[in-house]
Design a protein around this motif. Structure first.
Motif, PDB file in Angstrom:
ATOM      1  N   VAL A  39       0.852  -1.339   0.035  1.00 18.18           N
ATOM      2  CA  VAL A  39      -0.017   0.106   0.029  1.00 18.18           C
ATOM      3  C   VAL A  39       0.975   1.397  -0.010  1.00 18.18           C
ATOM      4  N   PRO A  40       0.549   2.234  -0.680  1.00 13.02           N
ATOM      5  CA  PRO A  40       1.290   3.349  -0.925  1.00 13.02           C
ATOM      6  C   PRO A  40       1.216   4.543  -0.017  1.00 13.02           C
ATOM      7  N   VAL A  41       1.925   4.298   1.483  1.00 11.74           N
ATOM      8  CA  VAL A  41       1.811   5.133   2.456  1.00 11.74           C
ATOM      9  C   VAL A  41       3.146   5.504   2.937  1.00 11.74           C
ATOM     10  N   ARG A  42       3.237   6.687   3.615  1.00 13.04           N
ATOM     11  CA  ARG A  42       4.408   7.230   4.050  1.00 13.04           C
ATOM     12  C   ARG A  42       4.369   7.612   5.560  1.00 13.04           C
ATOM     13  N   LEU A  43       5.255   7.645   6.383  1.00 12.83           N
ATOM     14  CA  LEU A  43       5.231   7.958   7.660  1.00 12.83           C
ATOM     15  C   LEU A  43       6.025   9.325   7.516  1.00 12.83           C
ATOM     16  N   VAL A  44       5.341  10.532   8.047  1.00 14.65           N
ATOM     17  CA  VAL A  44       6.161  11.865   7.852  1.00 14.65           C
ATOM     18  C   VAL A  44       6.729  12.295   9.098  1.00 14.65           C
ATOM     19  N   MET A  45       6.309  11.910  10.293  1.00 11.47           N
ATOM     20  CA  MET A  45       6.861  12.322  11.627  1.00 11.47           C
ATOM     21  C   MET A  45       6.480  11.185  12.643  1.00 11.47           C
ATOM     22  N   SER A  46       7.390  11.379  13.771  1.00  6.95           N
ATOM     23  CA  SER A  46       7.091  10.497  14.860  1.00  6.95           C
ATOM     24  C   SER A  46       6.295  11.312  15.923  1.00  6.95           C
TER      25      SER A  46
END
Length: 339
Positions: free
Chosen positions: A112-119
């Motif tokens: 699935v095309p997802v990204r994590l951009v901050m924690s």
């Protein structure tokens, strides 16, 4: 088609409409959308959280209540969407940002095309609590222990704790899949299990009620908690909006750190805790908060490997493939952020 039945071609449409309708109702009834600057001056965004826990909800709610989203030109609707459904809604565009990590990682491993951009959380909040008569891991040998789904994060953390304590999970204990934290907490109180994995606020309630804290997962295997997930193409299409979201989140995290009394009151009110437990929850939240929003790649890689094993994915997947911190790094280079 049988009378009153639903064809295979109709069912997915109805499921999609149900999810979309649910999210739309949450948006339209969210009082936050009736506040702030005129609609022409702000961008409306929908942000989801998977559970009302101290890991993400206080950050989002602080950003909303204190106007940090509004100051960044964002009119944020903060809604509850169950884990798993949140990622589907992210991909369909029904929500814009999802407070998630494990579900996002699982989805990413599945393609699935997802990204994590901050924690949001540098560490995970899971503790092994036992009946008062058990005072060590060794004493749990042969006993039933409540966990979550096999191969998931909670189950993996439990197995790591047991192994490092000298117990073989498959041989020395009986691991039971008992559902979420409330269900595991209820099982502990009923006496049907010797021990369970718990997170706040149930962990604090368990300790107050006399159950014994055997081990904290962070002392055995250190993995990060909640992060912010977006659809992959949003990073390139709307980097400015992502930076404003990150900026508001960082301000909320900073505010939480600097306002103990107010935040303790907010936790007590929002979570229905007494002041004593709320104070403990606030202290725990401070320990979980990410210092700068950056992800800990070593911990993320462990979760990626867990997801690969659970899904029987043979190809190599590295944590940096999942993370895009370019917008975050640009924000951190702005005056006042790097400390």
């Amino acid at each position: 088609m049988p009378e009153g039945g639903i064809s295979m071609s109709t069912r997915p449409k109805r499921i999609f409409v149900s999810v979309s309708t649910f999210i739309l109702v949450c948006i339209l009834t969210d009082p936050a959308r009736a506040q702030g600057p005129p609609a022409s001056t702000v961008e409306k965004i929908v942000v989801s959280y998977p559970s009302r826990s101290i890991t993400s909800f206080p950050i989002l709610e602080t950003a909303r209540q204190k106007g940090f989203f509004q100051k960044e030109g964002l009119n944020a609707s903060i809604i509850y969407v169950r884990g798993g459904i949140d990622i589907k809604a992210l991909i369909t565009g029904d929500i814009d940002y999802a407070a998630a990590s494990t579900t996002a990682i699982t989805a990413f491993v599945a393609g699935v095309p997802v990204r994590l951009v901050m924690s949001y959380n540098a560490h995970v909040d899971q503790v092994l609590f036992a009946q008062p008569k058990y005072r060590s891991l060794a004493q749990l040998k042969g006993q039933p222990i409540g966990s979550l789904n096999p191969g998931g994060l909670v189950d993996t953390l439990l197995r790591r704790i047991l192994m490092q304590g000298g117990l073989q999970p498959e041989r020395d204990v009986v691991i039971l899949n008992m559902g979420g934290t409330p269900e595991r907490y209820a099982a502990l109180r009923s006496g049907s299990v010797a021990a369970v994995m718990l997170s706040a606020p149930h962990s604090f309630r368990a300790e107050k009620e006399g159950f014994y804290k055997i081990a904290a997962a962070v002392d055995y295997v250190d993995v990060p908690g909640t992060g912010i997930a977006v659809r992959a193409d949003r990073v390139k299409k709307q980097p400015g909006q992502i930076k404003r979201f990150i900026r508001a989140s960082l301000r909320a995290i900073e505010y939480i750190r600097e306002n103990r009394s107010e935040m303790t009151q907010m936790i007590a009110h929002e979570f229905g805790m007494d002041q004593e437990i709320a104070a403990l929850a606030y202290k725990q939240l401070l320990e979980l908060l990410s210092p700068d929003g950056r992800h800990r790649m070593d911990g993320l890689q462990l979760i990626v490997d867990i997801a690969r094993a659970a899904q029987k994915v043979n190809r190599q997947i590295s944590a940096p493939q999942l993370v895009d911190e370019a917008p975050l790094e640009e924000v951190l280079r702005e005056p006042g952020w790097l400390r």
